[in-house]
Design an enzyme around this catalytic site. Structure first.
Site, PDB file in Angstrom:
ATOM      1  N   TYR A   5      71.760  77.784  85.730  1.00 15.99           N
ATOM      2  CA  TYR A   5      72.576  76.579  85.534  1.00 15.99           C
ATOM      3  C   TYR A   5      71.714  75.323  85.728  1.00 15.99           C
ATOM      4  O   TYR A   5      70.497  75.417  85.886  1.00 15.99           O
ATOM      5  CB  TYR A   5      73.798  76.637  86.451  1.00 15.99           C
ATOM      6  N   ARG A  53      65.436  92.469  92.328  1.00 18.13           N
ATOM      7  CA  ARG A  53      65.801  93.696  91.598  1.00 18.13           C
ATOM      8  C   ARG A  53      66.973  93.485  90.631  1.00 18.13           C
ATOM      9  O   ARG A  53      67.241  94.324  89.783  1.00 18.13           O
ATOM     10  CB  ARG A  53      66.182  94.777  92.599  1.00 18.13           C
ATOM     11  N   ALA A  82      71.441  88.479  98.472  1.00 18.64           N
ATOM     12  CA  ALA A  82      72.577  88.966  97.685  1.00 18.64           C
ATOM     13  C   ALA A  82      72.054  89.756  96.506  1.00 18.64           C
ATOM     14  O   ALA A  82      70.962  89.494  96.017  1.00 18.64           O
ATOM     15  CB  ALA A  82      73.405  87.792  97.175  1.00 18.64           C
ATOM     16  N   GLY A  83      72.888  90.695  96.054  1.00 17.88           N
ATOM     17  CA  GLY A  83      72.566  91.412  94.829  1.00 17.88           C
ATOM     18  C   GLY A  83      72.342  92.882  95.057  1.00 17.88           C
ATOM     19  O   GLY A  83      71.317  93.294  95.600  1.00 17.88           O
ATOM     20  N   GLY A  84      73.343  93.654  94.674  1.00 21.90           N
ATOM     21  CA  GLY A  84      73.198  95.104  94.709  1.00 21.90           C
ATOM     22  C   GLY A  84      73.448  95.731  96.068  1.00 21.90           C
ATOM     23  O   GLY A  84      73.156  96.908  96.252  1.00 21.90           O
TER      24      GLY A  84
HETATM   25  C1  LIG Z   1      83.113  88.177  88.798  1.00 26.02           C
HETATM   26  C2  LIG Z   1      81.828  87.540  89.243  1.00 26.02           C
HETATM   27  C3  LIG Z   1      81.754  86.161  89.309  1.00 26.02           C
HETATM   28  C4  LIG Z   1      80.597  85.539  89.795  1.00 26.02           C
HETATM   29  N1  LIG Z   1      80.575  84.183  89.952  1.00 26.02           N
HETATM   30  C5  LIG Z   1      79.533  83.575  90.572  1.00 26.02           C
HETATM   31  C6  LIG Z   1      79.582  82.198  90.918  1.00 26.02           C
HETATM   32  O1  LIG Z   1      80.597  81.512  90.735  1.00 26.02           O
HETATM   33  N2  LIG Z   1      78.487  81.665  91.515  1.00 26.02           N
HETATM   34  C7  LIG Z   1      77.361  82.396  91.786  1.00 26.02           C
HETATM   35  O2  LIG Z   1      76.394  81.862  92.328  1.00 26.02           O
HETATM   36  N3  LIG Z   1      77.302  83.719  91.488  1.00 26.02           N
HETATM   37  C8  LIG Z   1      78.368  84.326  90.917  1.00 26.02           C
HETATM   38  N4  LIG Z   1      78.337  85.674  90.689  1.00 26.02           N
HETATM   39  C9  LIG Z   1      77.201  86.473  91.191  1.00 26.02           C
HETATM   40  C10 LIG Z   1      77.527  87.050  92.558  1.00 26.02           C
HETATM   41  O3  LIG Z   1      77.658  86.053  93.541  1.00 26.02           O
HETATM   42  C11 LIG Z   1      76.463  88.078  93.006  1.00 26.02           C
HETATM   43  O4  LIG Z   1      75.223  87.435  93.117  1.00 26.02           O
HETATM   44  C12 LIG Z   1      76.359  89.239  92.030  1.00 26.02           C
HETATM   45  O5  LIG Z   1      77.640  89.797  91.793  1.00 26.02           O
HETATM   46  C13 LIG Z   1      75.452  90.348  92.566  1.00 26.02           C
HETATM   47  O6  LIG Z   1      75.922  90.793  93.820  1.00 26.02           O
HETATM   48  P1  LIG Z   1      76.733  92.182  94.000  1.00 26.02           P
HETATM   49  O7  LIG Z   1      75.822  93.266  93.531  1.00 26.02           O
HETATM   50  O8  LIG Z   1      77.037  92.232  95.475  1.00 26.02           O
HETATM   51  O9  LIG Z   1      77.980  92.093  93.154  1.00 26.02           O
HETATM   52  C14 LIG Z   1      79.474  86.312  90.169  1.00 26.02           C
HETATM   53  C15 LIG Z   1      79.551  87.715  90.065  1.00 26.02           C
HETATM   54  C16 LIG Z   1      80.714  88.316  89.627  1.00 26.02           C
HETATM   55  C17 LIG Z   1      80.798  89.824  89.600  1.00 26.02           C
END
Ligand SMILES: Cc1cc2nc3c(=O)[nH]c(=O)nc-3n(C[C@H](O)[C@H](O)[C@H](O)COP(=O)(O)O)c2cc1C
Length: 381
Positions: A198, A285, A313-315
């Site tokens: 962004y 990753r 964060a992530g995964g």
């Molecule tokens: C439905 C959805 C909406 C998301 N919206 C945002 C957001 O508004 N801002 C942001 O920084 N990341 C957003 N993300 C990314 C998540 O914050 C996160 O980094 C990503 O899902 C990976 O983490 P996870 O494996 O725990 O799901 C979004 C992810 C999902 C699944």
């Protein structure tokens, strides 16, 4: 008051788990390290936060738990997705208030994610049908796609308008005003969205930023706008209430960098000097927003370079891995996205080693105020 039997057992398990141990972040006392990651849910009709979000966020609140809101637009040029909430108008502030109240009533700490989509937008979202704004005038090469229950929708990204130096000052002011609004709405702090391709990321990454003024070229110049935003927001609400999200290793939304390692460390060092509460980073990753891949890159040097609270964060979908990253010193806190989306009582489930609900991707981005939003079951249901 004497604690009940269930609470006693849960407390005992908690003590032995780094992920569920207490943690102090600047002025905030967290009772555990499981954070709600920012999740856009596209249910804020006409950019106004809706009453159904009161239930959604309070369901995901635990006493002493940290929640980060979905991305919230800082101005009328910030939007790039339908039904994402705003935080630039009085009307938004008023609409957020009962949602923030709901979180506070349940003992949570709530940060508002401040967002500008930049060129990840099209003219239909912009005032008077103008071009979206960016660091560049190069358009995104991919198509906008929002997958939803109804099959999703396709749209073209519009070629952006390259911000002039004067216009950049106005955007910094928009971030500052939005941060003030967030505090007025009752939020405890703000997270500046510098990740995922962004606007702020479009300045940092050398594959997008092709400017020749003081906001382009060298690493220092590319990071100038992001750091000016952080400085302005910190001046406005206090650095102890400010966090920033970064994804140096990601190239989502056509926004990659040739040297993500140096970018990440430079930002971590600079943010550290500004003394903000936290630095929140997407794991390398995560090759797409949702898919894990193999990589040798790690966040270790960013972690080392940042003196405040480090969130990863992530995964993170299983308890052991999240527990390990805290135990090994890789992070102070772990943000969970999809697992928290589908498990409103995630901290409790992790503490009890309970099974997790599976998320349903088809309802991530629909506009239904209940289905796939507030109807995921609690453990006791
Ligand atoms: C439905 C959805 C909406 C998301 N919206 C945002 C957001 O508004 N801002 C942001 O920084 N990341 C957003 N993300 C990314 C998540 O914050 C996160 O980094 C990503 O899902 C990976 O983490 P996870 O494996 O725990 O799901 C979004 C992810 C999902 C699944």
């Amino acid at each position: 008051m004497e604690k009940g039997g269930r609470e006693k057992i849960e407390d005992a398990t908690m003590e032995s788990m780094p992920l569920l141990s207490p943690y102090d972040m600047t002025i905030f006392h967290l009772s555990h390290r499981v954070v709600l990651a920012p999740l856009s849910r596209l249910r804020s009709y006409n950019f106004i936060p809706q009453p159904h979000a009161i239930l959604y966020y309070s369901q995901r609140t635990s006493k002493g738990g940290l929640l980060i809101s979905e991305a919230s637009g800082i101005s009328d040029t910030a939007q790039g997705l339908p039904n994402t909430p705003g935080i630039w108008k009085k009307e938004h502030v008023e609409a957020w208030k009962p949602i923030v109240d709901g979180v506070h009533k349940n003992g949570g700490i709530f940060f508002c994610q401040l967002w500008h989509s930049g060129r990840v937008s099209n003219t239909s979202y912009q005032p008077d049908g103008r071009s979206p704004i960016s660091s560049t005038d190069k358009p995104i090469s991919t198509n906008l796609f929002i997958g939803g229950g109804s099959g999703g929708e396709n749209a073209q990204y519009s070629p952006p308008h390259r911000l002039t130096t004067d216009e950049i000052s106005q955007v910094i002011n928009d971030f500052r005003a939005a941060a003030r609004n967030a505090i007025e709405a009752g939020f405890d702090g703000v997270e500046i969205h510098g990740a995922n391709g962004y606007l702020i990321d479009q300045f940092m990454k050398d594959q997008v930023n092709d400017r020749t003024d003081i906001y382009g070229g060298s690493l220092e110049n590319r990071c100038r706008f992001p750091l000016e935003v952080v400085q302005a927001v910190s001046d406005e609400i206090g650095s102890e209430r400010v966090g920033m999200r970064l994804s140096p290793f990601a190239d989502y939304n056509d926004c990659g960098d040739s040297d993500p390692h140096s970018l990440g460390v430079f930002m971590a060092e600079s943010l550290s000097r500004l003394g903000i509460a936290y630095c929140h980073v997407i794991e390398p990753r995560m090759v797409t927003q949702f898919e894990k891949g193999e990589t040798r890159n790690t966040l270790a040097s960013m972690r080392k370079a940042f003196a405040g609270t480090f969130i990863v964060a992530g995964g993170y979908h299983d308890r052991d891995e999240a527990d390990r990253v805290v135990e090994n010193g890789g992070a102070d806190l772990v943000a969970f996205g999809r697992a928290f989306l589908a498990n409103p009582d995630l901290p409790r489930r992790l503490r009890l080693k309970a099974r997790l609900n599976k998320y349903d991707r088809s309802t991530f981005y629909t506009d239904d105020p209940v289905i796939g939003y507030t109807d995921y079951p609690f453990l006791d249901d």
